[in-house]
Design an enzyme around this catalytic site. Structure first.
Site, short mmCIF file in Angstrom:
data_model
loop_
_atom_site.label_atom_id
_atom_site.label_comp_id
_atom_site.label_asym_id
_atom_site.label_seq_id
_atom_site.Cartn_x
_atom_site.Cartn_y
_atom_site.Cartn_z
N HIS A 1 -19.97 -86.56 21.04
CA HIS A 1 -19.20 -87.71 21.54
C HIS A 1 -20.08 -88.74 22.23
CE1 HIS A 1 -15.41 -85.87 20.49
NE2 HIS A 1 -15.77 -84.76 21.10
N CYS B 1 -21.22 -82.04 25.57
CA CYS B 1 -20.13 -82.91 25.12
C CYS B 1 -20.73 -84.09 24.35
CB CYS B 1 -19.33 -83.47 26.29
SG CYS B 1 -18.70 -82.24 27.43
N ARG C 1 -7.71 -79.33 25.49
CA ARG C 1 -8.74 -80.05 24.73
C ARG C 1 -10.14 -79.67 25.23
NH1 ARG C 1 -9.93 -81.23 20.10
NH2 ARG C 1 -11.24 -79.58 20.87
N CYS D 1 -13.03 -77.46 23.22
CA CYS D 1 -14.34 -78.08 22.96
C CYS D 1 -15.44 -77.13 23.39
CB CYS D 1 -14.48 -79.41 23.71
SG CYS D 1 -13.83 -80.83 22.79
#
Lengths: 214, 103, 273
Positions: free
Chosen positions: C186, C182, C230, C234
């Site tokens: 991000h 992730c 979401r 991802c």
């Protein structure tokens, strides 16, 4: 108060990884920490299901992935970085015929394509490198990402030399040979791109006729 | 059976401002499915808004209007408590009418 | 129309002044136009269509046992919807588990309304009018009733605290063919993929801005999407196997991101590109 606890749990987990990777520090971990790490691993395995080409073994980490996960979000200690870079440098293979530069036009297409290796992708079709997701390359393409540095004028700035060509090949093949825990996929080492595809992407970067160098 | 519209109508000065959300696929007829087959066109063709038995808006739509359309317009007149009635008809001759009270 | 002309004049002036960095100017004006597009979308969010359908569903007896959600406890008492989403995920003693909203809705459908788990999770993500998701509509309704409420995930509760810590570990977990975590996308300020801005979820402000605007109506899909969606999508892009709906990893990551959003006003369901 609760924040401190969280940090403790996280660093506890870090400790395990360092020991599992053992060679580095060889320190012992508390049983509670080991239990925590095992729990995290069990949670991971039970939380995903194989879907098409994306099978569960994709959750298994190699040593580089494991170390980069454990040290994420803070400075990587020099010995760890050196170890990662050394191990990854050893994976790099040059093509048997010694030819490093292909066709930049085909390289541009590969750089544009984000397909490949997602469970929604057709595994029989060639994968892309998706360079533009993270890098600026040809100035004509305005839709480029900024996770990686701009590669506009890559060859022009570094010189159209053998050294530049060899560096480009190696960087695409396995970026972590030069930059431990880089965000960039290891395209050659992980068999994301074929040798022929890497050659074409190298051309996009180093061919004087490529729009990247115009 | 299509879902209800979401209608808001408010008096603003000497006019009534109407905002409508419609639930509809608005398929263009240009797209293909995963097998490469054309997905048939399916879209709202006519919209009519009536206030006190008088048509205050009539529209002909085509396939270029987005899925789940949002329509916002004003008309002169209208008072709090009045009813407005909105009807759409699509190219399958499916239709839906909803009513709202002006606030 | 005069506004449009002004804009064109302004744009060409910019190009003349910074002729040397034309590409950057174009990229900037593209970003500006995208921002304008996003603003234009704010009025008339079709998420309201999902909210209306979800509200109807919430209030109507359903399932083999013909029971309404009035008996479903989202953490604030049976049937209480207002403000519930702002305090999720939380630990539910009756289930012996930390749950996010979607998982709790499924639990109520199975344990109170009599659905099988398979039936309750048959369509977790909708696809057009032929394949609609009850869960997305219910989530739209429940979340809309937390608008303006400050996020307050009970992180001092030991089970939630534990999931938060596991979620943090998941966030940094690199794997798959491409080594993505992730954090790859991000973990830094001011980055984008192609032209899409990426929130830095390792910072409180980034997590707050991102988490408080899900669920969202995705214009590009014409669908309302929940936070479970979401996360699921991802991981697809990360080249991971498929994240199981309501799995512990999905709840751990949700607890981590929702917990980091604590203190921010909830603003969903939002509308996104």
């Amino acid at each position: 108060m609760q924040r401190r606890n969280i940090v403790r749990t996280a660093s506890g987990a870090l400790l395990i990884a360092a020991t599992a990777g053992g060679v580095l520090y060889g320190c012992a971990s508390a049983p509670a920490d080991r239990a925590d790490g095992q729990r995290a691993e069990a949670m991971l395995k039970s939380s995903f299901k194989a879907h098409g080409q994306a099978t569960l073994d994709r959750l298994d980490q190699d040593e580089t992935q494991r170390l980069c996960s454990e040290y994420a979000g803070r400075a990587l200690p020099q010995p760890v970085a050196e170890r990662i870079e050394k191990a990854n440098l050893a994976t790099i293979r040059f093509p048997a015929d010694g030819k490093l530069v292909g066709d930049w036009k085909s390289g541009e297409k590969i750089a544009q394509s984000g397909r490949g290796f997602q469970y929604s992708d057709d595994p029989t079709k060639p994968a892309g490198a998706n360079c533009y997701a993270c890098h600026q390359l040809s100035p004509q393409e305005l839709s480029y990402g900024t996770i990686g540095p701009s590669l506009y004028q890559f060859g022009k700035r570094r010189g159209f030399t053998d050294e530049t060509r060899r560096y480009a090949w190696q960087k695409i093949y396995n970026a972590q040979a030069f930059n431990a825990c880089s965000n960039m996929p290891r395209f050659g080492h992980r068999h994301i791109l074929t040798d022929a595809q890497i050659r074409d992407v190298v051309a996009l970067l180093v061919d004087p006729a490529s729009p990247v160098n115009r | 059976m299509a879902d209800p519209m979401k209608i808001r109508a408010n008096v603003v000065g000497d006019s009534t401002e109407v905002k409508v959300l419609m639930s509809h696929e608005m398929e263009t007829g240009q797209r293909k499915d995963a097998q490469g087959k054309v997905i048939p066109a399916w879209f709202i063709q006519n919209v009519r808004v009536v206030h006190n038995d008088k048509v205050v808006l009539a529209a002909q739509w085509g396939p270029s209007v987005a899925k789940n359309p949002f329509l916002s317009f004003k008309f002169k007149g209208g008072a709090k408590g009045d009813k407005i009635r909105i009807t759409w008809v699509d190219n399958h001759n499916d239709t839906r009418t909803d009513e709202a009270t002006i606030a | 129309m005069p506004g449009m002309i002004r804009r064109i004049v302004a744009a060409s002036a910019v190009v003349c002044v910074f002729a040397g960095v034309v590409a950057d100017v174009f990229a900037q004006s593209t970003a500006d136009e995208i921002a304008k597009y996003r603003d234009a979308l704010q009025d008339g969010n079709p998420a309201e269509l999902w909210e209306a359908r979800g509200e109807e569903m919430w209030k109507t007896p359903r399932g083999p046992k013909h029971v309404a959600f009035a008996s479903c406890d989202l953490g604030q008492g049976a049937g209480v919807v207002k403000g519930a989403y702002a305090q999720l995920p939380r630990y539910f003693a009756d289930a012996g588990r930390v749950m996010d909203l979607e998982t709790r809705l499924v639990w109520c459908m199975v344990n109170q309304q009599g659905y099988t788990h398979a039936d309750a999770t048959k369509t977790v993500f909708g696809n057009g009018s032929a394949k609609r998701s009850d869960l997305e509509a219910l989530a739209a309704y429940v979340t809309s009733r937390s608008q303006g409420v400050k996020m307050n995930v009970p992180l001092d509760e030991p089970h939630v605290h534990d999931m938060y810590a596991l979620g943090e570990k998941m966030f940094y977990y690199r794997g798959g063919t491409h080594d993505f975590a992730c954090a790859t996308c991000h973990g830094d300020d001011g980055k984008r993929i192609r032209l899409q801005d990426l929130p830095n979820l390792t910072k409180v402000e980034g997590a707050q801005k991102a988490y408080t605007t899900w669920p969202a109506y995705r214009v590009s899909q014409g669908e309302l999407r929940t936070f479970q969606w979401r996360l699921n999508d991802c991981f697809r892009q990360q080249r991971f196997p498929e994240l199981v709906f309501g799995s512990d990893a999905s709840i751990a990551l949700t607890a981590y991101l929702a917990g980091r959003a604590n203190g921010a006003e909830y603003r969903g369901p939002a509308i996104k590109r």
